[in-house]
Scaffold this motif. Structure first.
Motif, PDB file in Angstrom:
ATOM      1  N   ARG A  23       0.895  -1.240   0.220  1.00 18.90           N
ATOM      2  CA  ARG A  23      -0.128  -0.050  -0.118  1.00 18.90           C
ATOM      3  C   ARG A  23       0.363   1.711   0.058  1.00 18.90           C
ATOM      4  NH1 ARG A  23      -4.797  -1.121  -0.398  1.00 18.90           N
ATOM      5  NH2 ARG A  23      -4.656   1.259   0.416  1.00 18.90           N
ATOM      6  N   VAL A  24       1.272   1.983  -1.494  1.00 18.02           N
ATOM      7  CA  VAL A  24       1.667   2.972  -1.198  1.00 18.02           C
ATOM      8  C   VAL A  24       1.778   4.792  -0.078  1.00 18.02           C
ATOM      9  CG1 VAL A  24       1.693   3.471  -3.552  1.00 18.02           C
ATOM     10  CG2 VAL A  24      -0.108   4.677  -2.890  1.00 18.02           C
ATOM     11  N   GLU A  25       0.416   4.586   0.607  1.00 16.41           N
ATOM     12  CA  GLU A  25       0.394   5.390   1.778  1.00 16.41           C
ATOM     13  C   GLU A  25       1.315   4.580   2.712  1.00 16.41           C
ATOM     14  OE1 GLU A  25      -3.665   2.932   1.299  1.00 16.41           O
ATOM     15  OE2 GLU A  25      -1.689   3.676   0.264  1.00 16.41           O
ATOM     16  N   GLU A  46       7.504   3.423   4.499  1.00 17.69           N
ATOM     17  CA  GLU A  46       7.700   3.719   5.494  1.00 17.69           C
ATOM     18  C   GLU A  46       9.209   5.081   4.746  1.00 17.69           C
ATOM     19  OE1 GLU A  46       8.581   1.507   8.475  1.00 17.69           O
ATOM     20  OE2 GLU A  46       6.434   1.293   9.046  1.00 17.69           O
ATOM     21  N   HIS A  47       9.672   4.633   3.940  1.00 20.16           N
ATOM     22  CA  HIS A  47      11.059   5.000   3.611  1.00 20.16           C
ATOM     23  C   HIS A  47      10.491   6.342   2.699  1.00 20.16           C
ATOM     24  CE1 HIS A  47      14.607   5.733   1.365  1.00 20.16           C
ATOM     25  NE2 HIS A  47      15.257   5.270   2.276  1.00 20.16           N
ATOM     26  N   PRO A  48      10.458   7.434   2.321  1.00 22.57           N
ATOM     27  CA  PRO A  48      10.207   8.209   1.754  1.00 22.57           C
ATOM     28  C   PRO A  48      10.504   8.653   0.245  1.00 22.57           C
ATOM     29  CG  PRO A  48      10.761   9.760   4.064  1.00 22.57           C
ATOM     30  CD  PRO A  48      11.101   7.961   4.013  1.00 22.57           C
ATOM     31  N   LEU A  49      11.696   8.309   0.496  1.00 23.59           N
ATOM     32  CA  LEU A  49      12.108   7.527  -1.174  1.00 23.59           C
ATOM     33  C   LEU A  49      11.716   6.884  -2.168  1.00 23.59           C
ATOM     34  CD1 LEU A  49      13.636   8.720  -3.828  1.00 23.59           C
ATOM     35  CD2 LEU A  49      15.400   7.341  -2.471  1.00 23.59           C
ATOM     36  N   GLN A  67       8.716   5.661  -1.111  1.00 21.74           N
ATOM     37  CA  GLN A  67       6.978   6.019  -0.924  1.00 21.74           C
ATOM     38  C   GLN A  67       6.679   6.444  -2.834  1.00 21.74           C
ATOM     39  OE1 GLN A  67       5.585   8.258   2.207  1.00 21.74           O
ATOM     40  NE2 GLN A  67       4.138   7.184   1.725  1.00 21.74           N
ATOM     41  N   LYS A  68       7.725   8.067  -3.024  1.00 20.50           N
ATOM     42  CA  LYS A  68       7.965   8.393  -4.190  1.00 20.50           C
ATOM     43  C   LYS A  68       8.157   7.223  -5.063  1.00 20.50           C
ATOM     44  CE  LYS A  68       9.790  12.714  -1.369  1.00 20.50           C
ATOM     45  NZ  LYS A  68      11.044  12.793  -1.254  1.00 20.50           N
ATOM     46  N   ILE A  69       9.324   6.875  -5.477  1.00 17.00           N
ATOM     47  CA  ILE A  69       8.795   6.053  -6.210  1.00 17.00           C
ATOM     48  C   ILE A  69       7.672   5.554  -6.609  1.00 17.00           C
ATOM     49  CG2 ILE A  69      10.067   4.206  -7.671  1.00 17.00           C
ATOM     50  CD1 ILE A  69      13.040   5.026  -5.887  1.00 17.00           C
ATOM     51  N   ARG A  70       7.104   4.489  -5.815  1.00 22.68           N
ATOM     52  CA  ARG A  70       5.703   4.301  -5.703  1.00 22.68           C
ATOM     53  C   ARG A  70       5.255   4.980  -6.458  1.00 22.68           C
ATOM     54  NH1 ARG A  70       8.471  -0.424  -7.223  1.00 22.68           N
ATOM     55  NH2 ARG A  70       9.139  -0.951  -6.194  1.00 22.68           N
ATOM     56  N   TYR A  71       5.308   6.373  -5.534  1.00 27.69           N
ATOM     57  CA  TYR A  71       3.410   6.903  -6.011  1.00 27.69           C
ATOM     58  C   TYR A  71       3.781   7.268  -7.509  1.00 27.69           C
ATOM     59  CZ  TYR A  71       3.055   9.061  -1.355  1.00 27.69           C
ATOM     60  OH  TYR A  71       2.496   9.370   0.185  1.00 27.69           O
ATOM     61  N   LEU A  72       5.091   6.772  -8.140  1.00 30.26           N
ATOM     62  CA  LEU A  72       5.121   7.227 -10.091  1.00 30.26           C
ATOM     63  C   LEU A  72       4.451   5.955 -10.063  1.00 30.26           C
ATOM     64  CD1 LEU A  72       5.791   9.256 -12.116  1.00 30.26           C
ATOM     65  CD2 LEU A  72       8.100   8.300 -11.716  1.00 30.26           C
ATOM     66  N   ASP A  73       4.834   4.713 -10.020  1.00 26.01           N
ATOM     67  CA  ASP A  73       4.664   3.963 -10.610  1.00 26.01           C
ATOM     68  C   ASP A  73       2.769   4.023 -10.566  1.00 26.01           C
ATOM     69  OD1 ASP A  73       7.024   2.761 -10.811  1.00 26.01           O
ATOM     70  OD2 ASP A  73       7.402   1.033  -9.095  1.00 26.01           O
ATOM     71  N   LYS A  74       2.398   3.881  -9.058  1.00 26.65           N
ATOM     72  CA  LYS A  74       0.961   3.844  -9.337  1.00 26.65           C
ATOM     73  C   LYS A  74       0.070   4.570 -10.103  1.00 26.65           C
ATOM     74  CE  LYS A  74      -2.469   3.096  -7.233  1.00 26.65           C
ATOM     75  NZ  LYS A  74      -3.779   2.052  -6.929  1.00 26.65           N
ATOM     76  N   LEU A  75       0.945   6.006 -10.065  1.00 29.46           N
ATOM     77  CA  LEU A  75       0.461   6.766 -11.614  1.00 29.46           C
ATOM     78  C   LEU A  75       0.093   6.757 -12.915  1.00 29.46           C
ATOM     79  CD1 LEU A  75       1.447  10.698  -9.699  1.00 29.46           C
ATOM     80  CD2 LEU A  75      -0.741   9.657  -9.786  1.00 29.46           C
ATOM     81  N   ILE A  76       1.606   5.889 -12.976  1.00 22.21           N
ATOM     82  CA  ILE A  76       0.966   5.259 -14.412  1.00 22.21           C
ATOM     83  C   ILE A  76       0.426   4.141 -14.436  1.00 22.21           C
ATOM     84  CG2 ILE A  76       3.196   4.845 -16.383  1.00 22.21           C
ATOM     85  CD1 ILE A  76       3.806   7.284 -15.721  1.00 22.21           C
ATOM     86  N   ASP A  77       0.576   4.046 -13.238  1.00 25.32           N
ATOM     87  CA  ASP A  77      -0.419   2.341 -13.677  1.00 25.32           C
ATOM     88  C   ASP A  77      -1.922   3.194 -14.422  1.00 25.32           C
ATOM     89  OD1 ASP A  77       1.391   0.166 -13.561  1.00 25.32           O
ATOM     90  OD2 ASP A  77       0.087  -0.273 -11.199  1.00 25.32           O
ATOM     91  N   GLU A  78      -1.967   3.867 -12.659  1.00 26.78           N
ATOM     92  CA  GLU A  78      -3.618   4.315 -13.336  1.00 26.78           C
ATOM     93  C   GLU A  78      -3.579   5.532 -14.138  1.00 26.78           C
ATOM     94  OE1 GLU A  78      -4.370   7.085  -9.778  1.00 26.78           O
ATOM     95  OE2 GLU A  78      -4.613   5.600  -8.140  1.00 26.78           O
TER      96      GLU A  78
END
Length: 116
Positions: A82-84, A87-90, A92-103
Motif C-alpha cells: 500500500r503506497v500510503e 515508510e521509506h520516503p524515497l 514511497q515517492k518512487i511507488r507514487y509514480l509507479d501507481k500514477l502510471i498504473d492508473e
C-alpha cells in the motif's frame, strides 16, 4: 533488487518503460510527462535534461522542486504494498509514480490521476 540499487537506478532507464506501458493502453508520452511534472514540480525542460543526464532516482526525487501537495491522495496497492503505508520516503515517492502510471495505463481520466 534491493532498495539501494533501485535508488541508484537511472530514471532514464525506467522512463521508456513508463511510456511503453502507457502507449500499450492507448495513452501518450505527453500524459506520462504531465504526471511526472505534476508529481515532482519539474518543468519539461528540466525533465528532459534529467533524462539526458541519466539522473538516478534518488537524485531525481531529492532535487524535485516541489512534491505535489495532493500526493497524500495517492492510495492503493502497487508491487504488493500500500503506497500510503510505505515508510521509506524515497521508496514511497518512487511507488507514487509507479501507481500514477498504473492508473494511466488502466484508463483513468487525467483529472482523477492528478487528484483534481
Amino acid at each position: 533488487m534491493d532498495n539501494h540499487k533501485i535508488y541508484k537506478t537511472s530514471f532514464a532507464s525506467v522512463y521508456p518503460h513508463y511510456i511503453t506501458k502507457a502507449e500499450k493502453k492507448g495513452r501518450t508520452k505527453e500524459e506520462v510527462d504531465l504526471i511526472i511534472l505534476w508529481l515532482t514540480g519539474y518543468d519539461q525542460t528540466t525533465l528532459t535534461n534529467l533524462i539526458n543526464d541519466k539522473t538516478d532516482f534518488e537524485t531525481f526525487f531529492n532535487n524535485a522542486p516541489l512534491l505535489n501537495p495532493n500526493v497524500h491522495k495517492i492510495t492503493g496497492v502497487i508491487c504488493g504494498y500500500r503506497v500510503e503505508d510505505i515508510e521509506h520516503p524515497l521508496m514511497q515517492k518512487i511507488r507514487y509514480l509507479d501507481k500514477l502510471i498504473d492508473e494511466l495505463a488502466k484508463g483513468k481520466s487525467m483529472d482523477k490521476i492528478l487528484r483534481t
